[in-house]
Design an enzyme around this catalytic site. Sequence first.
Site, mmCIF file in Angstrom:
data_model
loop_
_atom_site.group_PDB
_atom_site.id
_atom_site.type_symbol
_atom_site.label_atom_id
_atom_site.label_comp_id
_atom_site.label_asym_id
_atom_site.label_seq_id
_atom_site.Cartn_x
_atom_site.Cartn_y
_atom_site.Cartn_z
ATOM 1 N N GLU A 177 0.814 -1.227 0.000
ATOM 2 C CA GLU A 177 0.000 0.000 0.000
ATOM 3 C C GLU A 177 0.850 1.283 0.000
ATOM 4 O O GLU A 177 0.782 2.097 0.908
ATOM 5 C CB GLU A 177 -0.928 -0.024 1.226
ATOM 6 N N ASN A 219 1.898 -5.250 -2.987
ATOM 7 C CA ASN A 219 0.538 -5.578 -2.568
ATOM 8 C C ASN A 219 -0.255 -4.308 -2.285
ATOM 9 O O ASN A 219 0.210 -3.406 -1.578
ATOM 10 C CB ASN A 219 0.620 -6.436 -1.284
ATOM 11 N N HIS A 255 -10.467 -6.064 -1.346
ATOM 12 C CA HIS A 255 -11.417 -5.742 -0.261
ATOM 13 C C HIS A 255 -12.642 -5.111 -0.931
ATOM 14 O O HIS A 255 -12.546 -4.018 -1.493
ATOM 15 C CB HIS A 255 -10.796 -4.766 0.736
ATOM 16 N N GLU A 285 -6.192 -10.558 -0.270
ATOM 17 C CA GLU A 285 -6.889 -10.207 0.980
ATOM 18 C C GLU A 285 -8.402 -10.100 0.793
ATOM 19 O O GLU A 285 -9.061 -9.266 1.376
ATOM 20 C CB GLU A 285 -6.364 -8.877 1.528
ATOM 21 N N ASP A 287 -12.222 -9.940 0.912
ATOM 22 C CA ASP A 287 -13.423 -10.049 1.742
ATOM 23 C C ASP A 287 -14.471 -9.154 1.082
ATOM 24 O O ASP A 287 -14.144 -8.310 0.248
ATOM 25 C CB ASP A 287 -13.194 -9.703 3.218
HETATM 26 O O1 G3I Z 1 -2.167 -7.185 19.905
HETATM 27 C C1 G3I Z 1 -2.686 -5.922 20.365
HETATM 28 C C2 G3I Z 1 -3.339 -6.107 21.726
HETATM 29 O O2 G3I Z 1 -2.337 -6.469 22.674
HETATM 30 C C3 G3I Z 1 -4.005 -4.788 22.126
HETATM 31 O O3 G3I Z 1 -4.680 -4.972 23.366
HETATM 32 C C4 G3I Z 1 -5.008 -4.391 21.048
HETATM 33 C C5 G3I Z 1 -5.728 -3.102 21.359
HETATM 34 O O4 G3I Z 1 -4.845 -2.034 21.134
HETATM 35 O O5 G3I Z 1 -4.300 -4.207 19.798
HETATM 36 C C6 G3I Z 1 -3.735 -5.441 19.373
HETATM 37 O O6 G3I Z 1 -3.061 -5.223 18.140
HETATM 38 C C7 G3I Z 1 -3.957 -5.057 17.039
HETATM 39 C C8 G3I Z 1 -3.583 -6.109 15.974
HETATM 40 O O7 G3I Z 1 -4.389 -5.930 14.791
HETATM 41 C C9 G3I Z 1 -3.793 -7.523 16.474
HETATM 42 O O8 G3I Z 1 -5.159 -7.726 16.738
HETATM 43 C C10 G3I Z 1 -3.723 -3.664 16.454
HETATM 44 O O9 G3I Z 1 -4.177 -2.706 17.393
HETATM 45 C C11 G3I Z 1 -4.513 -3.528 15.168
HETATM 46 O O10 G3I Z 1 -4.201 -2.279 14.534
HETATM 47 C C12 G3I Z 1 -4.137 -4.634 14.194
HETATM 48 O O11 G3I Z 1 -4.962 -4.483 13.046
HETATM 49 C C13 G3I Z 1 -4.537 -5.231 11.898
HETATM 50 C C14 G3I Z 1 -4.061 -4.221 10.827
HETATM 51 O O12 G3I Z 1 -3.806 -4.872 9.574
HETATM 52 C C15 G3I Z 1 -2.774 -3.538 11.248
HETATM 53 O O13 G3I Z 1 -1.751 -4.514 11.410
HETATM 54 C C16 G3I Z 1 -5.743 -6.015 11.395
HETATM 55 O O14 G3I Z 1 -6.070 -7.027 12.324
HETATM 56 C C17 G3I Z 1 -5.430 -6.618 10.032
HETATM 57 O O15 G3I Z 1 -6.579 -7.270 9.479
HETATM 58 C C18 G3I Z 1 -5.002 -5.517 9.057
HETATM 59 O O16 G3I Z 1 -4.680 -6.116 7.819
HETATM 60 C C19 G3I Z 1 -4.353 -5.188 6.754
HETATM 61 C C20 G3I Z 1 -3.280 -5.835 5.896
HETATM 62 O O17 G3I Z 1 -2.160 -6.161 6.702
HETATM 63 C C21 G3I Z 1 -2.904 -4.909 4.742
HETATM 64 N N1 G3I Z 1 -4.088 -4.582 3.938
HETATM 65 C C22 G3I Z 1 -5.197 -3.980 4.727
HETATM 66 C C23 G3I Z 1 -5.589 -4.925 5.862
HETATM 67 C C24 G3I Z 1 -6.767 -4.354 6.639
HETATM 68 O O18 G3I Z 1 -6.389 -3.164 7.261
#
Ligand code: G3I
Length: 370
Positions: A177, A219, A255, A285, A287
Amino acid sequence: MRRQLFSCILLICILSACSGLPTGQQPATPQATTVQKAPHATPTHKGPKTLRDLADARHIHIGAAVNLDALQHDHDYSRVLSDEFNAVTPETAMKFDALQPQPGDYTFQQADAFVNYAHQHGMVPRGHTLVWYSALPPWLQNGSYSRDQLMYILKDYITKVVTHYKGQINVWDVVNEAVDDDTGQLSDSIWLRGIGPDYIDMAFRWAHEANPQAQLFYNDYGTEWSSKKFDGVYSLLQGLIQRGVPINGVGMQMHMHTQFYPDNATVLQNMQRFADLGLKIDITEMDVLTSETKVDMPTTLKIQADIYGTVVKDCLQIKVCQSIVFWGFTDRYTWVHSDLHRDSDQPLIFDKDYRHKPAYDAIVQALKTP
Ligand code: G3I
């Protein structure tokens, strides 16, 4: 940015006067969801063919993004994942904030557990993702670095991570991205600000140096539309290829939303244009969001099924598209709930109780279509 992703989809919809159903048919009331055996039931060998069986027979990858917490604590999640898919992508476990939470302190344990699960179940793991503007640890996001320092940090990270998984992971989302939705120019990030536009070339070259056998991908989302976003990504990829940067493919995230999606001719045309650059195409990805639908849920699920089935058929139609990964597989665990805070959304192909949805059946039909 996930919100921007969702609002981006909304914006694209408004700007592109979205079309009707991909197939042009009026939504019919879907057949009752195939009632599955209770989630605890383990499909017998003689049971219906799984997505994995059908994909194996066509020598393609069909996969899902993996929520490691669910994998480690929800037995049904793990079972359905290994029954139905032959490829997996770590949803968060292999991002910068997970692998290097403190400077120089690499923490591979969780990502190793993901890779071990994949290999134990004969599944192909994808490396996601080496360079992104998001999921950065505070020491990096908030730090102040010179260009040389930032280049050192990025090269050290890419080299150590790709080397750590050499021989175990052979496909990487190297850069994720990096193109702005509205302008098609490179989007803002610490990498662009701190290193300059050639950070992308560098990232691919460093990844290739670390593992010359790995397939390296760019990607992004929103490249299935006729838009400045697509034009920007296309132009970026064209430049990388012209400069001899080692890149093998492009990940089209897909998406989508039941209320707005591109007409299928555009999807196919964009896939073909990427293919004509000599690149492989992975659906990375997928959905199909359902929130804010204007029709009843059975109709919405039928539209969702049409979209899933159409994109799978598109991939099967394009010779260099050999991998379809969904961004999760059960509505019980989806980023749309946790990140977009749309708790009623049902974007995936199994419901929250691991029962097939019409989307699953549409994918089966697409995989069975010669
Ligand atoms: O693990 C911590 C936890 O300890 C904490 O309590 C909680 C609340 O702050 O956060 C948790 O981390 C979260 C993590 O997912 C694991 O659940 C992050 O805040 C959250 O930002 C993170 O979101 C992920 C995001 O990418 C950022 O990494 C999403 O699940 C994931 O689906 C999303 O995936 C992205 C792809 O990598 C790239 N393309 C878009 C896609 C959707 O945004």
